[in-house]
Structures are given as C-alpha cells and as structure tokens.
Motif scaffolding. Structure first.
Motif, mmCIF file in Angstrom:
data_model
loop_
_atom_site.group_PDB
_atom_site.id
_atom_site.type_symbol
_atom_site.label_atom_id
_atom_site.label_comp_id
_atom_site.label_asym_id
_atom_site.label_seq_id
_atom_site.Cartn_x
_atom_site.Cartn_y
_atom_site.Cartn_z
ATOM 1 N N HIS A 139 34.443 -20.348 11.745
ATOM 2 C CA HIS A 139 35.550 -19.727 11.301
ATOM 3 C C HIS A 139 35.182 -18.143 11.006
ATOM 4 O O HIS A 139 33.924 -18.001 10.781
ATOM 5 C CB HIS A 139 36.216 -20.241 10.046
ATOM 6 N N ALA A 140 36.226 -17.097 11.422
ATOM 7 C CA ALA A 140 35.963 -15.724 11.309
ATOM 8 C C ALA A 140 35.572 -15.622 9.997
ATOM 9 O O ALA A 140 34.774 -14.567 9.778
ATOM 10 C CB ALA A 140 37.173 -15.204 11.284
ATOM 11 N N SER A 141 35.833 -16.217 8.743
ATOM 12 C CA SER A 141 35.392 -15.693 7.589
ATOM 13 C C SER A 141 33.824 -16.231 7.023
ATOM 14 O O SER A 141 33.317 -15.877 6.194
ATOM 15 C CB SER A 141 36.077 -16.820 6.396
ATOM 16 N N ALA A 142 33.227 -17.003 8.235
ATOM 17 C CA ALA A 142 32.084 -16.996 8.004
ATOM 18 C C ALA A 142 30.876 -15.856 8.306
ATOM 19 O O ALA A 142 29.774 -15.900 8.138
ATOM 20 C CB ALA A 142 31.319 -18.269 8.993
ATOM 21 N N GLY A 143 31.618 -14.908 8.732
ATOM 22 C CA GLY A 143 30.944 -13.827 9.011
ATOM 23 C C GLY A 143 30.025 -13.886 10.339
ATOM 24 O O GLY A 143 28.937 -13.087 10.317
ATOM 25 N N ARG A 144 30.108 -14.746 11.324
ATOM 26 C CA ARG A 144 29.302 -14.547 12.497
ATOM 27 C C ARG A 144 30.553 -14.557 13.581
ATOM 28 O O ARG A 144 31.750 -14.612 13.454
ATOM 29 C CB ARG A 144 28.594 -15.893 12.472
ATOM 30 N N ASP A 145 30.009 -14.977 14.852
ATOM 31 C CA ASP A 145 30.750 -15.131 15.996
ATOM 32 C C ASP A 145 31.791 -16.336 15.854
ATOM 33 O O ASP A 145 31.364 -17.270 15.406
ATOM 34 C CB ASP A 145 30.095 -15.343 17.179
ATOM 35 N N ALA A 169 37.377 -19.278 2.030
ATOM 36 C CA ALA A 169 38.026 -20.068 2.953
ATOM 37 C C ALA A 169 37.742 -21.457 2.405
ATOM 38 O O ALA A 169 38.596 -22.410 2.588
ATOM 39 C CB ALA A 169 37.868 -19.649 4.514
ATOM 40 N N ARG A 170 36.495 -21.917 2.299
ATOM 41 C CA ARG A 170 36.091 -23.210 1.817
ATOM 42 C C ARG A 170 36.861 -23.523 0.525
ATOM 43 O O ARG A 170 37.438 -24.667 0.599
ATOM 44 C CB ARG A 170 34.670 -23.151 1.922
ATOM 45 N N GLU A 171 36.786 -22.754 -0.374
ATOM 46 C CA GLU A 171 37.595 -23.042 -1.842
ATOM 47 C C GLU A 171 38.957 -22.844 -1.590
ATOM 48 O O GLU A 171 39.658 -23.766 -2.170
ATOM 49 C CB GLU A 171 37.287 -21.860 -2.741
ATOM 50 N N ASP A 172 39.480 -22.343 -0.622
ATOM 51 C CA ASP A 172 41.039 -22.356 -0.282
ATOM 52 C C ASP A 172 41.371 -23.497 0.610
ATOM 53 O O ASP A 172 42.638 -23.898 0.704
ATOM 54 C CB ASP A 172 41.555 -20.970 0.455
ATOM 55 N N GLY A 173 40.455 -24.318 1.059
ATOM 56 C CA GLY A 173 40.777 -25.586 1.744
ATOM 57 C C GLY A 173 40.986 -25.711 3.233
ATOM 58 O O GLY A 173 41.782 -26.272 3.589
ATOM 59 N N PHE A 198 54.247 -17.116 3.862
ATOM 60 C CA PHE A 198 53.371 -17.076 2.419
ATOM 61 C C PHE A 198 52.033 -17.869 2.602
ATOM 62 O O PHE A 198 52.182 -18.580 3.626
ATOM 63 C CB PHE A 198 54.260 -17.467 1.293
ATOM 64 N N GLY A 199 51.224 -17.817 1.772
ATOM 65 C CA GLY A 199 50.007 -18.598 1.592
ATOM 66 C C GLY A 199 48.999 -17.806 2.114
ATOM 67 O O GLY A 199 48.830 -16.562 2.628
ATOM 68 N N ALA A 200 47.730 -18.539 1.994
ATOM 69 C CA ALA A 200 46.357 -17.855 2.554
ATOM 70 C C ALA A 200 46.493 -17.497 4.222
ATOM 71 O O ALA A 200 47.191 -18.082 4.688
ATOM 72 C CB ALA A 200 45.393 -18.764 2.267
ATOM 73 N N HIS A 201 45.729 -16.367 4.404
ATOM 74 C CA HIS A 201 45.852 -15.598 5.885
ATOM 75 C C HIS A 201 45.478 -17.076 6.748
ATOM 76 O O HIS A 201 45.923 -17.012 8.072
ATOM 77 C CB HIS A 201 45.011 -14.759 6.006
ATOM 78 N N HIS A 202 44.426 -17.703 6.591
ATOM 79 C CA HIS A 202 43.784 -18.657 7.195
ATOM 80 C C HIS A 202 44.693 -20.149 7.343
ATOM 81 O O HIS A 202 44.532 -21.094 8.285
ATOM 82 C CB HIS A 202 42.324 -19.012 7.052
ATOM 83 N N SER A 203 45.507 -20.014 6.514
ATOM 84 C CA SER A 203 46.347 -21.330 6.174
ATOM 85 C C SER A 203 47.914 -21.007 5.683
ATOM 86 O O SER A 203 48.341 -21.164 4.744
ATOM 87 C CB SER A 203 45.868 -22.440 5.253
ATOM 88 N N PRO A 204 48.739 -20.332 6.858
ATOM 89 C CA PRO A 204 49.822 -19.704 6.324
ATOM 90 C C PRO A 204 50.978 -20.852 6.123
ATOM 91 O O PRO A 204 50.792 -21.612 7.027
ATOM 92 C CB PRO A 204 50.141 -18.724 7.392
ATOM 93 N N THR A 205 51.946 -20.602 5.623
ATOM 94 C CA THR A 205 53.356 -21.408 5.485
ATOM 95 C C THR A 205 54.476 -20.648 5.959
ATOM 96 O O THR A 205 54.567 -19.490 5.341
ATOM 97 C CB THR A 205 53.481 -22.089 4.286
ATOM 98 N N PHE A 206 55.266 -20.986 6.860
ATOM 99 C CA PHE A 206 56.300 -20.321 7.385
ATOM 100 C C PHE A 206 57.418 -21.168 6.947
ATOM 101 O O PHE A 206 57.711 -22.378 7.066
ATOM 102 C CB PHE A 206 56.179 -20.398 9.000
#
Length: 243
Positions: free
Chosen positions: A51-57, A122-126, A200-208
């Motif tokens: 995932h992009a949150s891991a700071g790698r490719d 991101a891991r803590e956000d599920g 709304f919600g986290a960027h990696h797990s939005p709700t529409f």
C-alpha cells in the motif's frame, strides 16, 4: 439487496471453498500456495502487496495493469462459456465478476489481507479490511502474474478462483442501475438521476453517500465504499420502493 451483492455473498459463504491464511515462508511461499505460481521476481509480488502508506513502491501501477488483465480474462471466458448468449447478458455477468466486491471476496479467500504491507496509520485504521484496498491488491497481483508468468498463468488463476462466482450465476444477473432505468422507461418516467451527497472516512477507505431519484416515483439514498457501489445500492433501494 442488489442481485450482484447477493451473488458475491452466496459464493463467499460456500463451505467447500479453501481459505489460505498466513504462510510462514513469506511472500514467495504464499504466492506459490495461493496463486499457484512460483515467482521468478518475488519483488514484483511484494510491490503488488504494498500500500502507498508503506512508503515504498506501491501496487497502483500494477493494479492499473491487473484491472485490464482481469477484464480480458473474464470477457474471453464468458465468450467461450456462453456461445449463444447475447452481448447484453454477457455484460451483466461480466459486471458482477469484475466488481470491486467480488475482487475483495476473492482476495479474502486467498488470504490477501494478511499479506498486505501497510504503513502504521493505515494498519491502525483497518485498511487491510477495506474492500477497496483488498480489491486493488488482487488486481495488482494479476498484473504481477502477467509480467512474471504470462497471460496464460493469469487466466488460469482467474478461471480457478472466480469459478464459484460464475457458477453461482444461474442466469445472467441484471445490474440494479440497468434494471432501474428499464423500470422507469416501462412506466413512462424520466431516467434516474444520481447525486453524490458526500464522501467521508479515511483516504484509503472512503465511504460515499449517493442519492438517486426519478421524478414522479421517489428517491433513495445509500452508502458504499466507492461511488459506483453507492449508486448500485441506492438503485436497489429505489427499486424496492417501486415494487
């Protein structure tokens, strides 16, 4: 609920389906077990799981590729499996099979959530439980498989792990949005109009949240993990009101 969602649910709860969890040997062994492929370049599959949150490719470029791999594999499969079926019915089958919800369920069957490489927040956000993230990773893995093993390997995987979802389609499912449009036309009403009410919600797990309305027939609102999913759920809700 929408027939597409029901097909995903019924296939995912089949008792005869294997579930791969964590594998002690790491990514290589997991790919061999879950995907049936011995990777030449294991880093390609590590990227597909990142995932992009891991700071790698991250998996995003591979997801772009894998989305097209899945589409071609499913379209070819349907063309061969249903030689006498018209394009419209095949399209309805196709839409269910490549849907984000189906990809996420396939990912859970393969044990993808336990393999996703995430940043701390991101891991803590599920994020590993998000349909969007799991579905994206599944498509990225197909992209990696195309590069590392070729299209035949990718198609073999699709036909193996998507088979229960296709087999559960006793008839070509009709997408709720298409069905709602047909119902409106049959009643002499204007076409459904969709409105995005919010995200709304986290960027990696939005709700529409989406609203759909037909002038003279009412309106309904629903939420989903993507705009398309929310529109589908809203269409299904309005169909229920109109019955």
């Amino acid at each position: 609920m929408a027939e597409a969602m029901d097909l995903v649910h019924r296939a995912s709860t089949r008792p005869d389906r294997p579930r791969f969890l964590t594998v002690a040997g790491g990514v290589r062994d997991w790919v061999k077990l879950a995907l049936g492929h011995d990777p030449k370049d294991v880093k390609l599959f590590e990227r597909a799981l990142s995932h992009a949150s891991a700071g790698r490719d991250s998996y995003e470029r591979l997801e772009f590729l894998g989305d097209r791999v899945l589409g071609l594999a499913v379209a070819r499969w349907l063309f061969e499996r249903f030689p006498d079926e018209p394009e419209g019915k095949m399209s309805r089958r196709y839409n269910v099979l490549v849907a984000r919800e189906t990809c996420a369920e396939v990912g859970r069957e393969l044990g993808v959530p336990a393999q996703i490489i995430l940043g701390k927040q991101a891991r803590e956000d599920g994020a590993s439980f998000s349909d969007n993230v799991i579905g994206d990773v599944v498509e990225a893995l197909l992209g990696a498989l195309l590069i590392d093993g070729g299209m035949d390997q990718a198609e073999t995987l699709v036909r193996r792990v998507w088979a229960p979802y296709l087999d559960s389609q006793k008839r070509a499912p009709q997408h709720p949005k298409s069905q709602l449009q047909e119902v409106a036309a049959a009643k002499g009403l204007r076409a459904p109009e969709y409105e995005l009410l919010g995200q709304f919600g986290a960027h990696h797990s939005p709700t529409f949240r989406v609203k759909v309305g037909i002038r003279g027939a009412g309106a309904a609102e629903a939420e989903g993990s993507s705009k398309q999913e929310a529109e589908t759920a809203a269409a299904a809700a309005l169909l229920e009101q109109m019955r």
